[in-house]
Design a protein around this motif. Structure first.
Motif, PDB file in Angstrom:
ATOM      1  N   ASP A  20       3.505  -0.552   5.007  1.00 49.39           N
ATOM      2  CA  ASP A  20       4.786  -0.026   5.512  1.00 49.39           C
ATOM      3  C   ASP A  20       4.571   1.485   5.613  1.00 49.39           C
ATOM      4  O   ASP A  20       4.898   2.231   4.697  1.00 49.39           O
ATOM      5  CB  ASP A  20       5.883  -0.391   4.507  1.00 49.39           C
ATOM      6  N   ASP A  63      -3.758   7.047  -3.648  1.00 45.27           N
ATOM      7  CA  ASP A  63      -3.861   7.178  -2.198  1.00 45.27           C
ATOM      8  C   ASP A  63      -4.531   5.919  -1.651  1.00 45.27           C
ATOM      9  O   ASP A  63      -5.695   5.648  -1.970  1.00 45.27           O
ATOM     10  CB  ASP A  63      -4.696   8.435  -1.880  1.00 45.27           C
ATOM     11  N   ALA A  64      -3.792   5.181  -0.847  1.00 48.69           N
ATOM     12  CA  ALA A  64      -4.329   3.914  -0.337  1.00 48.69           C
ATOM     13  C   ALA A  64      -5.568   4.131   0.528  1.00 48.69           C
ATOM     14  O   ALA A  64      -6.356   3.203   0.711  1.00 48.69           O
ATOM     15  CB  ALA A  64      -3.241   3.181   0.452  1.00 48.69           C
ATOM     16  N   PRO A  95       3.980   5.556   6.438  1.00 46.70           N
ATOM     17  CA  PRO A  95       4.806   6.753   6.680  1.00 46.70           C
ATOM     18  C   PRO A  95       4.902   6.959   8.194  1.00 46.70           C
ATOM     19  O   PRO A  95       3.923   6.728   8.916  1.00 46.70           O
ATOM     20  CB  PRO A  95       4.006   7.888   6.020  1.00 46.70           C
ATOM     21  N   ARG A 142       7.784   9.601  -6.601  1.00 40.87           N
ATOM     22  CA  ARG A 142       8.585   8.492  -6.076  1.00 40.87           C
ATOM     23  C   ARG A 142       8.419   7.206  -6.893  1.00 40.87           C
ATOM     24  O   ARG A 142       9.132   6.234  -6.683  1.00 40.87           O
ATOM     25  CB  ARG A 142       8.219   8.237  -4.605  1.00 40.87           C
ATOM     26  N   ALA A 174       0.815  -1.227   0.000  1.00 37.98           N
ATOM     27  CA  ALA A 174       0.000   0.000   0.000  1.00 37.98           C
ATOM     28  C   ALA A 174       0.844   1.272   0.000  1.00 37.98           C
ATOM     29  O   ALA A 174       0.365   2.331  -0.415  1.00 37.98           O
ATOM     30  CB  ALA A 174      -0.925  -0.007   1.213  1.00 37.98           C
ATOM     31  N   CYS A 175       2.068   1.185   0.499  1.00 36.77           N
ATOM     32  CA  CYS A 175       2.971   2.354   0.592  1.00 36.77           C
ATOM     33  C   CYS A 175       4.315   1.875   0.066  1.00 36.77           C
ATOM     34  O   CYS A 175       5.210   1.547   0.838  1.00 36.77           O
ATOM     35  CB  CYS A 175       3.099   2.793   2.048  1.00 36.77           C
ATOM     36  N   ALA A 176       4.484   1.847  -1.225  1.00 45.05           N
ATOM     37  CA  ALA A 176       5.536   0.997  -1.802  1.00 45.05           C
ATOM     38  C   ALA A 176       6.870   1.686  -2.064  1.00 45.05           C
ATOM     39  O   ALA A 176       7.895   1.027  -2.145  1.00 45.05           O
ATOM     40  CB  ALA A 176       5.047   0.386  -3.104  1.00 45.05           C
ATOM     41  N   ALA A 177       6.868   3.010  -2.247  1.00 48.18           N
ATOM     42  CA  ALA A 177       8.103   3.671  -2.705  1.00 48.18           C
ATOM     43  C   ALA A 177       9.162   3.706  -1.593  1.00 48.18           C
ATOM     44  O   ALA A 177       8.808   3.949  -0.450  1.00 48.18           O
ATOM     45  CB  ALA A 177       7.788   5.097  -3.151  1.00 48.18           C
ATOM     46  N   PRO A 178      10.427   3.472  -1.908  1.00 53.82           N
ATOM     47  CA  PRO A 178      11.038   3.251  -3.235  1.00 53.82           C
ATOM     48  C   PRO A 178      11.004   1.808  -3.753  1.00 53.82           C
ATOM     49  O   PRO A 178      11.686   1.516  -4.736  1.00 53.82           O
ATOM     50  CB  PRO A 178      12.481   3.706  -3.013  1.00 53.82           C
ATOM     51  N   GLY A 179      10.269   0.934  -3.115  1.00 56.30           N
ATOM     52  CA  GLY A 179      10.041  -0.367  -3.730  1.00 56.30           C
ATOM     53  C   GLY A 179      10.908  -1.504  -3.224  1.00 56.30           C
ATOM     54  O   GLY A 179      10.870  -2.595  -3.795  1.00 56.30           O
ATOM     55  N   GLY A 180      11.685  -1.283  -2.171  1.00 54.78           N
ATOM     56  CA  GLY A 180      12.599  -2.330  -1.686  1.00 54.78           C
ATOM     57  C   GLY A 180      11.854  -3.593  -1.254  1.00 54.78           C
ATOM     58  O   GLY A 180      12.242  -4.709  -1.627  1.00 54.78           O
ATOM     59  N   LYS A 181      10.777  -3.408  -0.496  1.00 59.56           N
ATOM     60  CA  LYS A 181      10.089  -4.598   0.037  1.00 59.56           C
ATOM     61  C   LYS A 181       9.280  -5.280  -1.060  1.00 59.56           C
ATOM     62  O   LYS A 181       9.183  -6.506  -1.100  1.00 59.56           O
ATOM     63  CB  LYS A 181       9.226  -4.216   1.235  1.00 59.56           C
ATOM     64  N   ASP A 221       1.775   4.030  -4.406  1.00 56.36           N
ATOM     65  CA  ASP A 221       2.321   5.093  -3.563  1.00 56.36           C
ATOM     66  C   ASP A 221       1.591   6.380  -3.910  1.00 56.36           C
ATOM     67  O   ASP A 221       1.301   6.642  -5.079  1.00 56.36           O
ATOM     68  CB  ASP A 221       3.829   5.268  -3.723  1.00 56.36           C
ATOM     69  N   VAL A 222       1.326   7.177  -2.888  1.00 53.94           N
ATOM     70  CA  VAL A 222       0.559   8.396  -3.113  1.00 53.94           C
ATOM     71  C   VAL A 222       1.386   9.461  -3.829  1.00 53.94           C
ATOM     72  O   VAL A 222       0.838  10.358  -4.453  1.00 53.94           O
ATOM     73  CB  VAL A 222       0.021   8.936  -1.761  1.00 53.94           C
TER      74      VAL A 222
HETATM   75  C1  LIG Z   1       8.192   4.005   4.687  1.00 57.56           C
HETATM   76  S1  LIG Z   1       7.902   4.486   3.049  1.00 57.56           S
HETATM   77  C2  LIG Z   1       7.676   2.932   2.257  1.00 57.56           C
HETATM   78  C3  LIG Z   1       8.959   2.167   1.965  1.00 57.56           C
HETATM   79  C4  LIG Z   1       8.759   1.000   1.024  1.00 57.56           C
HETATM   80  N1  LIG Z   1       7.763   0.084   1.508  1.00 57.56           N
HETATM   81  C5  LIG Z   1      10.030   0.225   0.744  1.00 57.56           C
HETATM   82  O1  LIG Z   1      10.280  -0.813   1.345  1.00 57.56           O
HETATM   83  O2  LIG Z   1      10.832   0.651  -0.109  1.00 57.56           O
HETATM   84  C6  LIG Z   1       6.279   5.131   3.141  1.00 57.56           C
HETATM   85  C7  LIG Z   1       5.673   5.531   1.804  1.00 57.56           C
HETATM   86  O3  LIG Z   1       4.283   5.753   2.026  1.00 57.56           O
HETATM   87  C8  LIG Z   1       3.825   6.652   1.048  1.00 57.56           C
HETATM   88  N2  LIG Z   1       2.481   7.091   1.467  1.00 57.56           N
HETATM   89  C9  LIG Z   1       2.161   7.974   2.436  1.00 57.56           C
HETATM   90  N3  LIG Z   1       0.810   8.091   2.532  1.00 57.56           N
HETATM   91  C10 LIG Z   1       0.268   7.271   1.598  1.00 57.56           C
HETATM   92  C11 LIG Z   1      -1.052   6.968   1.177  1.00 57.56           C
HETATM   93  N4  LIG Z   1      -2.099   7.543   1.770  1.00 57.56           N
HETATM   94  N5  LIG Z   1      -1.241   6.082   0.178  1.00 57.56           N
HETATM   95  C12 LIG Z   1      -0.175   5.493  -0.437  1.00 57.56           C
HETATM   96  N6  LIG Z   1       1.111   5.752  -0.093  1.00 57.56           N
HETATM   97  C13 LIG Z   1       1.336   6.624   0.911  1.00 57.56           C
HETATM   98  C14 LIG Z   1       4.918   7.702   1.050  1.00 57.56           C
HETATM   99  O4  LIG Z   1       4.886   8.447  -0.163  1.00 57.56           O
HETATM  100  C15 LIG Z   1       6.178   6.842   1.202  1.00 57.56           C
HETATM  101  O5  LIG Z   1       6.747   6.582  -0.059  1.00 57.56           O
END
Ligand SMILES: C[S@@+](CC[C@H](N)C(=O)[O-])C[C@H]1O[C@@H](n2cnc3c(N)ncnc32)[C@H](O)[C@@H]1O
Length: 431
Positions: free
Chosen positions: A319, A300-301, A321, A277, A248-255, A272-273
């Motif tokens: 994962d 937006d998730a 913010p 990114r 649901a919150c993927a950027a930068p995509g490592g996981k 990712d919102v």
């Molecule tokens: C901790 S990072 C994720 C790291 C990622 N999972 C990885 O392993 O590379 C949190 C991410 O959540 C995104 N984010 C924040 N609010 C969001 C939302 N409402 N919907 C989707 N993504 C969201 C942010 O843009 C940020 O890229």
């Protein structure tokens, strides 16, 4: 401009942007590093910027005490250059003549020839008198220090100490492309010794950092840089083969990349919102050779009406913010930028993300809630509140190898097992 001078000029510019204009260290370095062709200069720029931010709480009061009049609002570049100079003399212990000459010359190159004498005098004084002894807790703003001391009274001194040191370099070997032992042999051939960790099936740990360009097969995606704690997400979520997964919150995509390297048959939607990114997500998935397996989308998730196709997910990785208080050793600027007011907004956003994504999980499915925070509000308390308002959710215990028991989840603190601070809670939906 001589390369040594250019490194100091760039260090001052990066530090000025981070310390005085609220910019992130990561993005400033990403812009500055390509301007230096020699990898040794790039390594020096990074080392100066990190050391200056880590030591700023000691350097800045000393510098201000030595100045005859306090620096004005427009003196950001001067202060930043002085921080860079102090870091070279103190933390990095560079030969004083080289550090001084290049930093004084950088004052001229920065259009401040009238302050070259001042820079020289202050850095010579720093060299003579030194700085107050290090107190890693002193680097933290008092509101955060107090919260951590209250949440982790026995461990707080170790948390502060670990957050002041660079972490080891953790690699994630792409098991879709090479066996870990075969990659370890490639590292050995390149003169790099690496350790395994019994908790992590895909990880190798290098105690001395190296630039990624020195890692064999990095560009071909044999390996990626990812902390050990972050690599545990794939074990904690453990989706069934071929499962339909939402990151649901993927950027930068490592996981997301790790999940797909383990099982290319997953049907994975990476959201990712922040659309800016997403190219990073695509680059990382492409390098790992799994981009065509994933669907990557800016959305937006918390607003599934705008993007969800109505089919539930078997597994969800949330994962979220967060304050990032568990990864200060890798991002020392967190201590500069985090405000107490931000925390309430983050906690609310996390709760909204939990509620919204829970609705997309199939009965019997698993949601993994993760943060790189060490604050209970974002972790154990967040999950407890979710469980209290969500009758069809129950926590499934994670084993000790994920860290301290913390409410319904597990918390690793920074530096424990050589890893970043991370929180995980595994939540199952009733059938
Ligand atoms: C901790 S990072 C994720 C790291 C990622 N999972 C990885 O392993 O590379 C949190 C991410 O959540 C995104 N984010 C924040 N609010 C969001 C939302 N409402 N919907 C989707 N993504 C969201 C942010 O843009 C940020 O890229």
């Amino acid at each position: 401009m001589a390369p040594g001078v250019e490194v100091r000029v760039l260090a001052a510019q990066v530090l000025d942007a981070v310390v005085h204009r609220g910019r992130s260290l990561k993005s400033e370095l990403a812009a500055a590093l390509p301007r230096l062709p020699d990898p040794r200069d790039r390594a020096l720029l990074e080392a100066i910027a990190f050391a200056a931010l880590r030591g700023r709480y000691r350097y800045e009061p000393a510098l201000r005490g030595w100045m005859q009049k306090p620096p004005g609002a427009h003196e950001g570049p001067l202060l930043a250059l002085l921080l860079a100079g102090c870091a070279q003399l103190d933390a990095l212990q560079l030969p004083a003549h080289a550090a001084l000459d290049a930093t004084v010359e950088a004052a001229r190159a920065l259009g401040r020839p009238h302050q070259a004498g001042l820079v020289n005098a202050l850095l010579r004084r720093a060299q003579r008198e030194g700085f107050p002894p290090a107190d890693p807790a002193g680097a933290w703003p008092s509101w955060l220090r107090e919260r951590i001391a209250a949440a982790w009274p026995a461990q707080a001194p170790a948390v502060f100490a670990a957050s002041a040191q660079p972490g080891p370099l953790w690699l994630r070997v792409n098991r879709g492309r090479i066996a870990r032992e075969d990659y370890r042999a490639r590292l050995e051939q390149a003169g790099l010794a690496a350790e395994t960790d019994p908790r992590l099936a895909d990880a190798l740990r290098l105690d001395a950092p190296v630039p990624v360009a020195a890692l064999p097969g990095f560009d071909e995606g044999l390996v990626a840089v990812q902390d050990g704690s972050a690599q545990q997400a794939a074990d904690a979520l453990a989706p069934e083969p071929g499962a339909r997964v939402l990151d649901a919150c993927a950027a930068p995509g490592g996981k997301a990349a790790h999940l797909l390297e383990r099982d290319p048959a997953l049907e994975l939607l990476a959201l990712d919102v922040d659309p800016r990114r997403l190219p990073r997500v695509e680059d990382n998935l492409r390098r790992s050779g799994v981009l065509e397996r994933a669907q990557v989308r800016a959305a937006d998730a918390t607003m599934p009406a705008l993007w969800w196709d109505g089919f539930t997910f078997d597994a969800i990785l949330l994962d979220a913010p967060c304050s990032a208080t568990g990864v200060v050793r890798r991002q020392p600027d967190i201590l500069l930028h985090r405000r107490e007011d931000d925390l309430a907004a983050l906690v609310q956003a996390q709760a909204r993300l939990l509620d919204a994504t829970w609705a997309l999980l199939r009965p019997g499915g698993t949601l993994l809630y993760a943060t790189c925070s060490i604050l209970p509000e974002e972790n154990a308390e967040q999950v407890d509140a979710f469980l209290a308002r969500t009758p069809d959710a129950r926590a499934v215990a994670l084993p000790e190898e994920f860290g301290h028991a913390a409410g319904a989840g597990r918390q690793r603190l920074p530096g424990e097992d050589g890893m970043d601070g991370f929180f995980y809670a595994r939540l199952r939906k009733a059938d």
